[in-house]
Design a protein around this motif. Structure first.
Motif, PDB file in Angstrom:
ATOM      1  N   SER A   1     -41.575  -1.560 -25.472  1.00 37.39           N
ATOM      2  CA  SER A   1     -42.025  -0.202 -25.133  1.00 37.39           C
ATOM      3  C   SER A   1     -41.118   0.843 -25.758  1.00 37.39           C
ATOM      4  O   SER A   1     -41.596   1.812 -26.369  1.00 37.39           O
ATOM      5  CB  SER A   1     -42.054  -0.029 -23.610  1.00 37.39           C
ATOM      6  OG  SER A   1     -43.000  -0.884 -23.006  1.00 37.39           O
TER       7      SER A   1
ATOM      8  N   ALA B   1     -40.765  -6.755 -22.632  1.00 32.73           N
ATOM      9  CA  ALA B   1     -41.737  -5.663 -22.494  1.00 32.73           C
ATOM     10  C   ALA B   1     -41.042  -4.303 -22.556  1.00 32.73           C
ATOM     11  O   ALA B   1     -41.546  -3.363 -23.181  1.00 32.73           O
ATOM     12  CB  ALA B   1     -42.501  -5.812 -21.181  1.00 32.73           C
TER      13      ALA B   1
ATOM     14  N   THR C   1     -40.283  -2.490 -15.393  1.00 34.74           N
ATOM     15  CA  THR C   1     -41.105  -2.848 -16.554  1.00 34.74           C
ATOM     16  C   THR C   1     -42.375  -2.011 -16.594  1.00 34.74           C
ATOM     17  O   THR C   1     -42.770  -1.498 -17.649  1.00 34.74           O
ATOM     18  CB  THR C   1     -41.469  -4.340 -16.509  1.00 34.74           C
ATOM     19  OG1 THR C   1     -40.288  -5.125 -16.357  1.00 34.74           O
ATOM     20  CG2 THR C   1     -42.193  -4.757 -17.778  1.00 34.74           C
ATOM     21  N   VAL C   2     -43.021  -1.858 -15.435  1.00 32.38           N
ATOM     22  CA  VAL C   2     -44.236  -1.036 -15.338  1.00 32.38           C
ATOM     23  C   VAL C   2     -43.935   0.420 -15.709  1.00 32.38           C
ATOM     24  O   VAL C   2     -44.720   1.079 -16.405  1.00 32.38           O
ATOM     25  CB  VAL C   2     -44.821  -1.126 -13.911  1.00 32.38           C
ATOM     26  CG1 VAL C   2     -45.912  -0.073 -13.705  1.00 32.38           C
ATOM     27  CG2 VAL C   2     -45.394  -2.516 -13.655  1.00 32.38           C
TER      28      VAL C   2
ATOM     29  N   PHE D   1     -44.376   4.423 -22.328  1.00 33.55           N
ATOM     30  CA  PHE D   1     -44.925   4.030 -23.637  1.00 33.55           C
ATOM     31  C   PHE D   1     -46.309   4.655 -23.847  1.00 33.55           C
ATOM     32  O   PHE D   1     -46.590   5.251 -24.893  1.00 33.55           O
ATOM     33  CB  PHE D   1     -44.999   2.509 -23.725  1.00 33.55           C
ATOM     34  CG  PHE D   1     -45.969   1.990 -24.742  1.00 33.55           C
ATOM     35  CD1 PHE D   1     -45.710   2.117 -26.099  1.00 33.55           C
ATOM     36  CD2 PHE D   1     -47.155   1.379 -24.342  1.00 33.55           C
ATOM     37  CE1 PHE D   1     -46.614   1.633 -27.052  1.00 33.55           C
ATOM     38  CE2 PHE D   1     -48.057   0.907 -25.276  1.00 33.55           C
ATOM     39  CZ  PHE D   1     -47.788   1.035 -26.636  1.00 33.55           C
ATOM     40  N   VAL D   2     -47.166   4.551 -22.838  1.00 31.58           N
ATOM     41  CA  VAL D   2     -48.514   5.121 -22.953  1.00 31.58           C
ATOM     42  C   VAL D   2     -48.447   6.640 -23.036  1.00 31.58           C
ATOM     43  O   VAL D   2     -49.158   7.266 -23.840  1.00 31.58           O
ATOM     44  CB  VAL D   2     -49.392   4.689 -21.748  1.00 31.58           C
ATOM     45  CG1 VAL D   2     -50.772   5.357 -21.828  1.00 31.58           C
ATOM     46  CG2 VAL D   2     -49.551   3.180 -21.704  1.00 31.58           C
TER      47      VAL D   2
ATOM     48  N   TYR E   1     -43.736   0.775 -19.401  1.00 31.36           N
ATOM     49  CA  TYR E   1     -45.085   0.793 -19.972  1.00 31.36           C
ATOM     50  C   TYR E   1     -45.730   2.167 -19.787  1.00 31.36           C
ATOM     51  O   TYR E   1     -46.402   2.683 -20.698  1.00 31.36           O
ATOM     52  CB  TYR E   1     -45.939  -0.289 -19.316  1.00 31.36           C
ATOM     53  CG  TYR E   1     -47.384  -0.253 -19.743  1.00 31.36           C
ATOM     54  CD1 TYR E   1     -47.756  -0.679 -21.018  1.00 31.36           C
ATOM     55  CD2 TYR E   1     -48.379   0.224 -18.890  1.00 31.36           C
ATOM     56  CE1 TYR E   1     -49.092  -0.630 -21.433  1.00 31.36           C
ATOM     57  CE2 TYR E   1     -49.704   0.277 -19.287  1.00 31.36           C
ATOM     58  CZ  TYR E   1     -50.056  -0.150 -20.552  1.00 31.36           C
ATOM     59  OH  TYR E   1     -51.373  -0.097 -20.961  1.00 31.36           O
ATOM     60  N   ASP E   2     -45.511   2.772 -18.624  1.00 31.22           N
ATOM     61  CA  ASP E   2     -46.056   4.108 -18.357  1.00 31.22           C
ATOM     62  C   ASP E   2     -45.520   5.126 -19.365  1.00 31.22           C
ATOM     63  O   ASP E   2     -46.268   5.947 -19.903  1.00 31.22           O
ATOM     64  CB  ASP E   2     -45.692   4.530 -16.935  1.00 31.22           C
ATOM     65  CG  ASP E   2     -46.045   5.975 -16.653  1.00 31.22           C
ATOM     66  OD1 ASP E   2     -47.250   6.281 -16.543  1.00 31.22           O
ATOM     67  OD2 ASP E   2     -45.110   6.804 -16.547  1.00 31.22           O
TER      68      ASP E   2
END
Length: 318
Positions: free
Chosen positions: A217, A213, A116-117, A123-124, A120-121
Motif C-alpha cells: 500500500s 499488504a 492493515t485495513v 491506498f484507495v 488499504y484505506d
C-alpha cells in the motif's frame, strides 16, 4: 511436582515484573496511571469521532475500532496485574489464565489486521481518489472490520482448544506479568509440538500477509505522491498517513522486540519488558499519536471537551 491435565481449576503463579516489595507500590501507581491514560485517551477518540459528523468517514471509522480494540487489549492484562500487586498475590487460576491468553491473542491480532485495513484505506484514498467513496462504501467498510473479527475468533478458539489438551504441573510458575501464550507453553509438562506448529503457522500468516499488504500500500502511495505536480497536494495527501505510519512502526517494532527477546536471548525477563511495551504502552500511546498529529481529531476533541465543560449534564440536556 504433581502433573495434571488442566480440565479442572488449579493455579499458576505469575512472577510479575519484580519480586522486590519496595517496588510494588511504584509499579502499582505506574501501571494504574498508564491504564487510566489508555482508557481515557482511546475513549475520547471514540467519543470525538462519534460526536463530530465531519469524522464519519472510513478512515475515522477504522480509527474508532482501533481505539476500541486497544481498550480491550490493555484491559486483558493490566487489571489482573494490579489486583495481584494490591493483594500481594501471584495466583491466577487456570481458567483465568486461559481466558487471558485467548483475549490477548484476539486483540493483538485485531490490532494487526486493523492497521492493515487502515493502510488499504489510505491506498484507495490517495491512489484512487475519484473512486474512493464508491470503493470504501459503508457496507464494505463494515465487512473489512467484521471479517477479521470472525477469522480471529475462530483461530483463537482452535488455539485454546489445543491448549486444553496440554498438561501442567501444579503451582506452575510463569516468569511473566501476564499469561502470554509463548511463556505458558514453555512451562507445560506435556508435549506442545502440535500447538507450536499451529502457533508458528498462525503467527507467520498474521505477520507476513499484513506486513506485505502494508508495504504494498505504501509503495503505491509513495509512487502516486511522486507523480503529483503540486508539493502542497503531495504534503497534504501524505500527512494523512503520518499518524498511521507512527502507530504501525510502534506496533511492529514492539512486537518484533517480543519475538527477538524470546527467540534470540531466551531471556524471560527481556521478553517480559518487551511485552510491557507491546501490550501496555502501545495502546496508551496510539490515541496521543493520532490526536497530536491529526488536526481533524484535535479539532473534534476540542469541540467535545468544550461542549462537556460548558454543559456538565451533557449529553442529556444539551
Amino acid at each position: 511436582m504433581e502433573t495434571k491435565n488442566q480440565s479442572g481449576a488449579s493455579c499458576f503463579l505469575l512472577l510479575g515484573l519484580s519480586e522486590d516489595p519496595e517496588l510494588q507500590s511504584l509499579l502499582f501507581g505506574l501501571f494504574l496511571s498508564i491504564y487510566l491514560f489508555a482508557l481515557l485517551g482511546n475513549l475520547l477518540i471514540i467519543l470525538a469521532i462519534n460526536y463530530d459528523s465531519h469524522l464519519h468517514t472510513p478512515m475515522y471509522f477504522f480509527l474508532s475500532n482501533l481505539s476500541f480494540v486497544d481498550i480491550c487489549f490493555i484491559s486483558s492484562s493490566v487489571p489482573k496485574m494490579l489486583v495481584n500487586i494490591q493483594a500481594h498475590s501471584k495466583d491466577i487460576s487456570y481458567r483465568e489464565c486461559l481466558t487471558q491468553v485467548y483475549f490477548l491473542m484476539v486483540f493483538s491480532a485485531m490490532d494487526d489486521l486493523l492497521l492493515t485495513v487502515m493502510a488499504y484505506d489510505r491506498f484507495v484514498a490517495i491512489c484512487h481518489p475519484l473512486n474512493y467513496t464508491v470503493i470504501m462504501n459503508p457496507r464494505f467498510c463494515s465487512l473489512l472490520v467484521l471479517v477479521p473479527w470472525v477469522i480471529i475468533f475462530c483461530v483463537s478458539v482452535i488455539q485454546i482448544f489445543l491448549m486444553m489438551q496440554i498438561s501442567f504441573s501444579t503451582d506452575t510458575e510463569i516468569p511473566h506479568f501476564v499469561c502470554e501464550l509463548a511463556q505458558v507453553l514453555k512451562v507445560a509438562s506435556s508435549d506442545t509440538f502440535i500447538i507450536n506448529i499451529f502457533l508458528y503457522v498462525v503467527a507467520s500468516l498474521l505477520g507476513v500477509f499484513p506486513v506485505t499488504a502494508i508495504l504494498f500500500s505504501y509503495t503505491k502511495i509513495v509512487s502516486s505522491l511522486l507523480r503529483m505536480s503540486s508539493s502542497t497536494s503531495r504534503y497534504r495527501a501524505f500527512s494523512t498517513c503520518g499518524s498511521h505510519l507512527c502507530v504501525v512502526s510502534l506496533f511492529y517494532g514492539t512486537a518484533l522486540g517480543v519475538y527477538l527477546s524470546s527467540a534470540v536471548t531466551h531471556s524471560s525477563r527481556a521478553s517480559m519488558y518487551a511485552s510491557v511495551m507491546y501490550t501496555v504502552v502501545t495502546p496508551m500511546l496510539n490515541p496521543f499519536i493520532y490526536s497530536l498529529r491529526n488536526k481533524d481529531v484535535k479539532g473534534a476533541l476540542g469541540k467535545l471537551l468544550s461542549r462537556a465543560a460548558s454543559c456538565p449534564s451533557w449529553p442529556r440536556s444539551c
